[in-house]
Scaffold this motif. Structure first.
Motif, PDB file in Angstrom:
ATOM      1  N   GLY A  34    -109.628 104.802 -44.285  1.00  0.00           N
ATOM      2  CA  GLY A  34    -110.462 104.114 -45.266  1.00  0.00           C
ATOM      3  C   GLY A  34    -109.776 102.871 -45.799  1.00  0.00           C
ATOM      4  N   PHE A  35    -110.415 102.271 -46.784  1.00  0.00           N
ATOM      5  CA  PHE A  35    -109.901 101.064 -47.426  1.00  0.00           C
ATOM      6  C   PHE A  35    -110.013 101.234 -48.938  1.00  0.00           C
ATOM      7  CE2 PHE A  35    -111.632  99.880 -43.330  1.00  0.00           C
ATOM      8  CZ  PHE A  35    -110.617  99.117 -42.775  1.00  0.00           C
ATOM      9  N   SER A  36    -109.081 100.642 -49.653  1.00  0.00           N
ATOM     10  CA  SER A  36    -109.149 100.706 -51.109  1.00  0.00           C
ATOM     11  C   SER A  36    -108.728  99.372 -51.709  1.00  0.00           C
ATOM     12  CB  SER A  36    -108.268 101.830 -51.659  1.00  0.00           C
ATOM     13  OG  SER A  36    -106.910 101.585 -51.380  1.00  0.00           O
ATOM     14  N   TYR A  37    -109.310  99.085 -52.869  1.00  0.00           N
ATOM     15  CA  TYR A  37    -108.972  97.882 -53.638  1.00  0.00           C
ATOM     16  C   TYR A  37    -108.619  98.332 -55.044  1.00  0.00           C
ATOM     17  CZ  TYR A  37    -109.495  93.606 -56.343  1.00  0.00           C
ATOM     18  OH  TYR A  37    -109.279  92.552 -57.206  1.00  0.00           O
ATOM     19  N   ASN A  38    -107.416  97.961 -55.494  1.00  0.00           N
ATOM     20  CA  ASN A  38    -106.960  98.341 -56.833  1.00  0.00           C
ATOM     21  C   ASN A  38    -106.586  97.105 -57.633  1.00  0.00           C
ATOM     22  OD1 ASN A  38    -107.146 101.197 -56.532  1.00  0.00           O
ATOM     23  ND2 ASN A  38    -105.306 101.142 -55.262  1.00  0.00           N
ATOM     24  N   ASN A  39    -107.049  97.084 -58.854  1.00  0.00           N
ATOM     25  CA  ASN A  39    -106.832  95.951 -59.743  1.00  0.00           C
ATOM     26  C   ASN A  39    -106.126  96.452 -61.006  1.00  0.00           C
ATOM     27  OD1 ASN A  39    -107.280  93.241 -60.762  1.00  0.00           O
ATOM     28  ND2 ASN A  39    -108.844  94.149 -62.067  1.00  0.00           N
ATOM     29  N   SER A  51    -103.584  92.502 -57.958  1.00  0.00           N
ATOM     30  CA  SER A  51    -104.525  93.339 -57.215  1.00  0.00           C
ATOM     31  C   SER A  51    -104.001  93.567 -55.806  1.00  0.00           C
ATOM     32  CB  SER A  51    -105.917  92.706 -57.178  1.00  0.00           C
ATOM     33  OG  SER A  51    -105.863  91.395 -56.674  1.00  0.00           O
ATOM     34  N   GLN A  52    -104.434  94.687 -55.225  1.00  0.00           N
ATOM     35  CA  GLN A  52    -103.974  95.065 -53.889  1.00  0.00           C
ATOM     36  C   GLN A  52    -105.137  95.562 -53.047  1.00  0.00           C
ATOM     37  OE1 GLN A  52    -100.970  98.047 -54.955  1.00  0.00           O
ATOM     38  NE2 GLN A  52     -99.359  96.520 -54.635  1.00  0.00           N
TER      39      GLN A  52
END
Length: 253
Positions: free
Chosen positions: A109-114, A145-146
């Motif tokens: 999967g993919f994730s975006y964290n801020n 963010s990553q």
């Protein structure tokens, strides 16, 4: 004349018997065909049930929405604004017991964290520098963010059957994440400072997580086991912050 009447009577009786015989054989033929068809339908239904049961898996797409916090924060670091993140991906289910209520699953999967906070990241001589923003300093935005590729490996327990996909579940395990893009931004009235490709971030992150709930909606929590930063320091002290993400995760068959 009497002979003709007798002949007509015999003909009528013969025709009547013939019609009765035809009706009898027609009914017999229809019942035979119906019985064969019923047997075939029953056999097919039984085979279909066996086939569905033998292939039953909880392969799922997932989508999660999280509130991101930081642990092991350096002195003076705070999060004054809401930090959010999301993740999405696919999990392959591998049952390990006969009833298929226990399974192991893995996927991608993919994730975006801020993360909104008051740790300023500047670039000086091509090397990032770090400092806690003075509380008296006014700024519009400060965050990093990553964007990551993630591989979850989880142990599953659920009350599902191949006939019912509304069930209780407890899923938990280990998640490996690889950082493919990062961005830090500080913005005030004087302008904007943008830093990307920060080599001080850990490329490989890992942590434990758990999700539990009923049917589609489930509560989710992830705790990072290693630091977001690899070599970053504030006045010589390493930055050992870890992530704690809490939110909701949705499973879709």
């Amino acid at each position: 004349m009497e002979l003709r009447n007798v002949f007509k009577s015999d003909m009528k009786q013969s025709l009547h018997k013939s019609n009765n015989m035809r009706l009898f054989f027609s009914c017999l033929f229809f019942l035979t065909i119906f019985n064969i068809f019923s047997q075939e339908t029953t056999t097919l239904d039984g085979a279909l049930k066996v086939k569905i049961d033998s292939l039953y898996r909880e392969d799922q797409f997932y989508f999660g929405f999280m509130y991101n916090t930081l642990t092991n924060k350096p002195e003076g670091l705070s999060q004054s604004k809401l930090s959010t993140g999301f993740s999405l991906g696919f999990l392959r289910d591998m049952p390990v017991n006969k009833n298929r209520t226990v399974a192991i699953a893995s996927g991608i999967g993919f994730s975006y964290n801020n993360y909104n906070q008051n740790l300023a990241i500047y670039k000086s001589d091509q090397s990032p520098t770090y400092s806690i923003i003075n509380p008296e300093t006014t700024f519009n935005k400060n965050k990093f963010s990553q964007f990551l590729v993630e591989v979850p490996i989880e142990f599953r327990w659920r009350t599902s059957t191949y006939e019912n996909h509304k069930f209780w579940r407890i899923y938990g395990g280990l998640k490996l994440s690889y950082l493919i893009y990062d961005r830090s931004i500080f913005e005030d009235d004087q302008g904007k400072i943008l830093v990307t490709g920060n080599k001080d971030f850990n490329k490989l992150l890992y942590g434990t997580y758990i999700s539990l709930g009923y049917n589609t909606i489930n509560v989710y929590a992830y705790y990072g086991l290693n630091s977001l930063f690899k070599t970053a320091k504030i006045e010589g002290d390493p930055i050992a912050m870890k992530s704690l993400n809490i939110g909701l995760i949705f499973y879709i068959l």
